[in-house]
Design a protein around this motif. Structure first.
Motif, PDB file in Angstrom:
ATOM      1  N   ALA A 151      11.829  69.282  13.273  1.00 11.07           N
ATOM      2  CA  ALA A 151      12.710  68.714  12.229  1.00 11.07           C
ATOM      3  C   ALA A 151      14.122  68.483  12.764  1.00 11.07           C
ATOM      4  O   ALA A 151      14.775  67.486  12.439  1.00 11.07           O
ATOM      5  CB  ALA A 151      12.753  69.636  11.011  1.00 11.07           C
ATOM      6  N   HIS A 152      14.610  69.396  13.597  1.00 11.12           N
ATOM      7  CA  HIS A 152      15.980  69.284  14.109  1.00 11.12           C
ATOM      8  C   HIS A 152      16.141  68.049  14.988  1.00 11.12           C
ATOM      9  O   HIS A 152      17.024  67.210  14.757  1.00 11.12           O
ATOM     10  CB  HIS A 152      16.331  70.546  14.904  1.00 11.12           C
ATOM     11  N   ASP A 153      15.276  67.897  15.981  1.00 12.58           N
ATOM     12  CA  ASP A 153      15.450  66.778  16.917  1.00 12.58           C
ATOM     13  C   ASP A 153      15.283  65.438  16.214  1.00 12.58           C
ATOM     14  O   ASP A 153      15.966  64.461  16.537  1.00 12.58           O
ATOM     15  CB  ASP A 153      14.451  66.897  18.070  1.00 12.58           C
ATOM     16  N   CYS A 154      14.377  65.403  15.261  1.00 14.32           N
ATOM     17  CA  CYS A 154      14.157  64.166  14.514  1.00 14.32           C
ATOM     18  C   CYS A 154      15.416  63.804  13.717  1.00 14.32           C
ATOM     19  O   CYS A 154      15.909  62.668  13.784  1.00 14.32           O
ATOM     20  CB  CYS A 154      12.952  64.363  13.585  1.00 14.32           C
ATOM     21  N   ALA A 155      15.962  64.775  12.982  1.00 11.32           N
ATOM     22  CA  ALA A 155      17.142  64.498  12.150  1.00 11.32           C
ATOM     23  C   ALA A 155      18.358  64.156  13.016  1.00 11.32           C
ATOM     24  O   ALA A 155      19.092  63.203  12.725  1.00 11.32           O
ATOM     25  CB  ALA A 155      17.447  65.701  11.259  1.00 11.32           C
ATOM     26  N   VAL A 156      18.565  64.919  14.088  1.00  7.62           N
ATOM     27  CA  VAL A 156      19.745  64.678  14.926  1.00  7.62           C
ATOM     28  C   VAL A 156      19.609  63.345  15.681  1.00  7.62           C
ATOM     29  O   VAL A 156      20.585  62.608  15.851  1.00  7.62           O
ATOM     30  CB  VAL A 156      19.987  65.866  15.880  1.00  7.62           C
ATOM     31  N   GLY A 157      18.382  63.030  16.092  1.00 11.90           N
ATOM     32  CA  GLY A 157      18.146  61.727  16.746  1.00 11.90           C
ATOM     33  C   GLY A 157      18.490  60.587  15.800  1.00 11.90           C
ATOM     34  O   GLY A 157      19.147  59.610  16.191  1.00 11.90           O
ATOM     35  N   ASN A 158      18.074  60.700  14.546  1.00 12.24           N
ATOM     36  CA  ASN A 158      18.401  59.659  13.554  1.00 12.24           C
ATOM     37  C   ASN A 158      19.899  59.632  13.238  1.00 12.24           C
ATOM     38  O   ASN A 158      20.478  58.563  13.055  1.00 12.24           O
ATOM     39  CB  ASN A 158      17.606  59.894  12.264  1.00 12.24           C
ATOM     40  N   LEU A 159      20.499  60.806  13.191  1.00 17.02           N
ATOM     41  CA  LEU A 159      21.943  60.883  12.939  1.00 17.02           C
ATOM     42  C   LEU A 159      22.724  60.104  14.002  1.00 17.02           C
ATOM     43  O   LEU A 159      23.672  59.377  13.690  1.00 17.02           O
ATOM     44  CB  LEU A 159      22.367  62.357  12.926  1.00 17.02           C
ATOM     45  N   ARG A 160      22.328  60.249  15.240  1.00 12.81           N
ATOM     46  CA  ARG A 160      23.047  59.558  16.323  1.00 12.81           C
ATOM     47  C   ARG A 160      22.985  58.036  16.164  1.00 12.81           C
ATOM     48  O   ARG A 160      23.830  57.312  16.664  1.00 12.81           O
ATOM     49  CB  ARG A 160      22.470  59.957  17.682  1.00 12.81           C
ATOM     50  N   LYS A 161      21.947  57.543  15.466  1.00 10.90           N
ATOM     51  CA  LYS A 161      21.802  56.084  15.286  1.00 10.90           C
ATOM     52  C   LYS A 161      22.306  55.614  13.914  1.00 10.90           C
ATOM     53  O   LYS A 161      22.204  54.426  13.589  1.00 10.90           O
ATOM     54  CB  LYS A 161      20.317  55.703  15.394  1.00 10.90           C
ATOM     55  N   ALA A 162      22.795  56.531  13.101  1.00 16.08           N
ATOM     56  CA  ALA A 162      23.147  56.181  11.712  1.00 16.08           C
ATOM     57  C   ALA A 162      24.271  55.155  11.671  1.00 16.08           C
ATOM     58  O   ALA A 162      25.249  55.286  12.401  1.00 16.08           O
ATOM     59  CB  ALA A 162      23.559  57.432  10.945  1.00 16.08           C
ATOM     60  N   PRO A 163      24.144  54.136  10.806  1.00 18.36           N
ATOM     61  CA  PRO A 163      25.220  53.138  10.705  1.00 18.36           C
ATOM     62  C   PRO A 163      26.502  53.686  10.103  1.00 18.36           C
ATOM     63  O   PRO A 163      27.561  53.113  10.271  1.00 18.36           O
ATOM     64  CB  PRO A 163      24.612  52.045   9.800  1.00 18.36           C
ATOM     65  N   ARG A 164      26.410  54.770   9.370  1.00 20.93           N
ATOM     66  CA  ARG A 164      27.598  55.357   8.733  1.00 20.93           C
ATOM     67  C   ARG A 164      27.540  56.871   8.956  1.00 20.93           C
ATOM     68  O   ARG A 164      26.482  57.482   8.786  1.00 20.93           O
ATOM     69  CB  ARG A 164      27.544  55.053   7.243  1.00 20.93           C
ATOM     70  N   LYS A 165      28.654  57.463   9.337  1.00 17.76           N
ATOM     71  CA  LYS A 165      28.659  58.906   9.590  1.00 17.76           C
ATOM     72  C   LYS A 165      28.360  59.682   8.306  1.00 17.76           C
ATOM     73  O   LYS A 165      29.034  59.456   7.298  1.00 17.76           O
ATOM     74  CB  LYS A 165      30.033  59.364  10.094  1.00 17.76           C
ATOM     75  N   PRO A 166      27.400  60.615   8.321  1.00 20.68           N
ATOM     76  CA  PRO A 166      27.177  61.440   7.131  1.00 20.68           C
ATOM     77  C   PRO A 166      28.062  62.683   7.135  1.00 20.68           C
ATOM     78  O   PRO A 166      28.650  63.046   8.155  1.00 20.68           O
ATOM     79  CB  PRO A 166      25.709  61.846   7.280  1.00 20.68           C
ATOM     80  N   VAL A 167      28.110  63.330   5.974  1.00 27.25           N
ATOM     81  CA  VAL A 167      28.615  64.694   5.887  1.00 27.25           C
ATOM     82  C   VAL A 167      27.397  65.603   6.059  1.00 27.25           C
ATOM     83  O   VAL A 167      26.327  65.314   5.519  1.00 27.25           O
ATOM     84  CB  VAL A 167      29.262  64.948   4.504  1.00 27.25           C
ATOM     85  N   VAL A 168      27.539  66.665   6.824  1.00 21.86           N
ATOM     86  CA  VAL A 168      26.442  67.633   6.962  1.00 21.86           C
ATOM     87  C   VAL A 168      26.604  68.708   5.891  1.00 21.86           C
ATOM     88  O   VAL A 168      27.716  69.133   5.577  1.00 21.86           O
ATOM     89  CB  VAL A 168      26.443  68.260   8.375  1.00 21.86           C
ATOM     90  N   HIS A 169      25.469  69.101   5.321  1.00 24.23           N
ATOM     91  CA  HIS A 169      25.472  70.210   4.365  1.00 24.23           C
ATOM     92  C   HIS A 169      24.544  71.308   4.875  1.00 24.23           C
ATOM     93  O   HIS A 169      23.409  71.038   5.286  1.00 24.23           O
ATOM     94  CB  HIS A 169      25.010  69.752   2.984  1.00 24.23           C
TER      95      HIS A 169
END
Ligand code: SF4
Ligand code: SF4
Length: 295
Positions: free
Chosen positions: A128-146
């Motif tokens: 789950a971690h690598d999948c989410a972080v991999g997608n985060l690196r490609k995200a068009p807009r920076k998210p807030v992490v919770h």
């Protein structure tokens, strides 16, 4: 125009009792089974189909709900509904586990990460971690992490912040795990009188991670047993409930985003300290955080 709309939303939160925000479970489905989640442990009503969900969201907007917090389950298992929400509401905010990726829609994102790879995967499942972080690196807009603090991740916060500091995020906010009144075995919950050392550690770490760590002294005080916790820890006093309605995926009301059995007397929801610090105490940093988080 966006600045005006944001300011108007903050004004209604601060000075009126109008329900301007809808927290909607847009789907009953989730691809994960996180240890701290009430979601998969409960029965839930059948979700609205696409047309009915769009009509429901439009009806909320017509009633003056300009802000929407989109939950699930995992909202991005219904990407078309996330996109629809982003067009219907002025201030859409989507909570996601990050495994389904981030799309280029007109919404702000909150990404749930619970720790470094080993910790996150022990809570959310292998990979789950690598999948989410991999997608985060490609995200068009920076998210807030919770991040939800439980007994599983409380000892790894500095290592985790170190990792987050290298990622493209707007910041990170912390909740404490909120148990349900029944059926909770106590293995995750951090008692209210044990929160202080964790809050003190986070405030200490803020000196190093000031760019991302979204916790101020005033916010921390809302969580403390001898601070202001007793001023809001009931369903009647909950400040979020005063401005926000929560809805099941069939459009019916529910008393809290954490479900109908959430234990307010042990609430750890991050949105309340943020809201109270910003709106009640006019804490400039908390106001800035809300301003950045709202679309
Ligand atoms: S991803 Fe979210 S909804 Fe799904 S099990 Fe985890 S906490 Fe619950
Ligand atoms: S459990 Fe839910 S309703 Fe109760 S205080 Fe926390 S956020 Fe509010």
């Amino acid at each position: 125009m966006t600045k005006f709309k944001k300011s108007r939303l903050l004004y209604t939160w601060a000075f009126t009792r109008r329900k301007t925000t809808a927290a909607i479970d847009i789907t009953n489905s989730c691809n994960l089974k996180c240890s701290h989640c009430y979601w998969w442990k409960e029965e839930r009503p059948e979700e609205l189909g696409d047309d009915a969900m769009v009509a429901f969201m439009k009806s909320l907007r017509a009633k003056g709900m300009t802000a929407a917090i989109i939950y699930g389950g995992e909202p991005m298992l219904r990407p078309k509904m996330c996109e629809a929400a982003s067009k219907i509401f002025d201030h859409p905010l989507i909570f996601t586990n990050g495994t389904q990726g981030f799309t280029q829609i007109n919404a702000e994102w909150i990404l749930s990460l619970d720790g470094t790879k080993a910790v996150h995967d022990s809570i959310r499942g292998y990979g789950a971690h690598d999948c989410a972080v991999g997608n985060l690196r490609k995200a068009p807009r920076k998210p807030v992490v919770h991040t939800t603090i439980t007994r599983q991740n409380r000892h790894n916060l500095e290592e985790f912040l170190d990792e987050l500091a290298g990622l493209p995020i707007k910041g990170v906010g912390f909740s404490f795990y909120t148990p349900h009144r029944t059926g909770d075995d106590g293995s995750l919950f951090i008692p209210v009188d044990e929160r202080d050392p964790i809050l003190d550690e986070l405030l200490r770490l803020r000196k190093k991670y000031w760019r991302i760590l979204g916790l101020t002294t005033t916010m921390a005080n809302q969580f403390r047993k001898d601070g202001e916790f007793s001023e809001w820890n009931s369903n009647e006093k909950c400040p979020v409930n005063k401005v926000c309605n929560c809805y099941n995926a069939d459009g019916t009301l529910k008393p809290c985003t954490y479900g109908s059995d959430a234990d307010c007397s042990r609430c750890g929801c991050a949105s309340i300290p943020l809201y109270r610090a910003a709106i009640r105490h006019l804490d400039p940093l908390a106001l800035f955080m809300i301003y950045r988080m709202v679309k």
